[in-house]
Design a protein around this motif. Structure first.
Motif, PDB file in Angstrom:
ATOM      1  N   ILE A  68     -13.503  14.490  40.637  1.00 10.42           N
ATOM      2  CA  ILE A  68     -12.492  14.053  39.453  1.00 10.42           C
ATOM      3  C   ILE A  68     -13.273  13.038  38.441  1.00 10.42           C
ATOM      4  CG2 ILE A  68     -10.556  12.641  39.045  1.00 10.42           C
ATOM      5  CD1 ILE A  68      -9.505  13.176  41.857  1.00 10.42           C
ATOM      6  N   LEU A  69     -13.888  12.351  38.958  1.00 12.95           N
ATOM      7  CA  LEU A  69     -14.918  11.194  37.801  1.00 12.95           C
ATOM      8  C   LEU A  69     -15.718  12.331  36.944  1.00 12.95           C
ATOM      9  CD1 LEU A  69     -15.438   8.323  37.019  1.00 12.95           C
ATOM     10  CD2 LEU A  69     -17.379   8.506  38.762  1.00 12.95           C
ATOM     11  N   LYS A  70     -16.238  13.096  37.490  1.00  2.00           N
ATOM     12  CA  LYS A  70     -17.129  14.281  36.674  1.00  2.00           C
ATOM     13  C   LYS A  70     -16.274  14.992  35.618  1.00  2.00           C
ATOM     14  CE  LYS A  70     -21.008  15.149  39.862  1.00  2.00           C
ATOM     15  NZ  LYS A  70     -21.818  15.781  40.568  1.00  2.00           N
ATOM     16  N   SER A  71     -14.985  15.255  36.164  1.00  2.48           N
ATOM     17  CA  SER A  71     -14.076  15.978  35.041  1.00  2.48           C
ATOM     18  C   SER A  71     -13.608  15.214  33.732  1.00  2.48           C
ATOM     19  CB  SER A  71     -12.831  16.267  35.729  1.00  2.48           C
ATOM     20  OG  SER A  71     -12.015  15.004  35.777  1.00  2.48           O
ATOM     21  N   LYS A  72     -14.131  13.979  33.656  1.00  2.00           N
ATOM     22  CA  LYS A  72     -14.041  12.963  32.498  1.00  2.00           C
ATOM     23  C   LYS A  72     -12.664  12.807  32.248  1.00  2.00           C
ATOM     24  CE  LYS A  72     -18.341  12.817  31.555  1.00  2.00           C
ATOM     25  NZ  LYS A  72     -19.185  11.864  32.071  1.00  2.00           N
ATOM     26  N   ASN A  73     -11.825  12.910  33.349  1.00  2.00           N
ATOM     27  CA  ASN A  73     -10.321  12.511  33.228  1.00  2.00           C
ATOM     28  C   ASN A  73     -10.108  11.383  34.220  1.00  2.00           C
ATOM     29  OD1 ASN A  73      -7.516  12.285  32.766  1.00  2.00           O
ATOM     30  ND2 ASN A  73      -7.126  14.137  33.718  1.00  2.00           N
TER      31      ASN A  73
END
Length: 129
Positions: A68-73
């Motif tokens: 989720i963190l990598k999704s930039k949201n």
């Protein structure tokens, strides 16, 4: 049910705290809590009376939160205080919510908490008062 916080992921707790403290002027900032069974560190920043931003930093092999963190949201859940967590879970499940897990949280003085997905797949956290 009453609003308590919005959960926001970070990959660097100290940098995020500094940004909210120095950059935005927030001063009511909790200690950093390590919650081993969830593989996270958390910290609460009061953004208004009784309203908090929960900074959440994944630790260890927490692949779900790291993804989720990598999704930039980074904003991924809303936390609510409830009087009777068992009854609230039951009512929400009857309305179509899916229980992810229940746990006692060091961040809330070892009170019961639960994560559920709504029918719309929004993640909510319940925290027993």
């Amino acid at each position: 049910m009453s609003f308590h916080h919005i959960g926001c992921l970070t990959d660097n707790m100290e940098e995020s705290i500094a940004g909210y403290k120095e950059g935005l002027g927030f001063t009511n900032i909790s200690a950093i809590y390590s919650i081993a069974h969830q593989q996270v560190k958390v910290c609460f920043i009061e953004t208004g009376p009784g309203a908090f931003l929960e900074l959440v930093q994944p630790t260890g092999d927490n692949a779900v939160l790291k993804k989720i963190l990598k999704s930039k949201n980074p904003y991924y859940h809303i936390g609510y205080l409830v009087s009777n967590i068992g009854e609230c879970i039951k009512n929400l499940q009857e309305e179509g919510c899916y229980l992810v897990n229940t746990f006692r949280s060091e961040a809330f003085q070892d009170k019961w908490c639960a994560f559920l997905y709504t029918k719309e797949m929004h993640l909510i956290e319940l925290i027993e008062r």
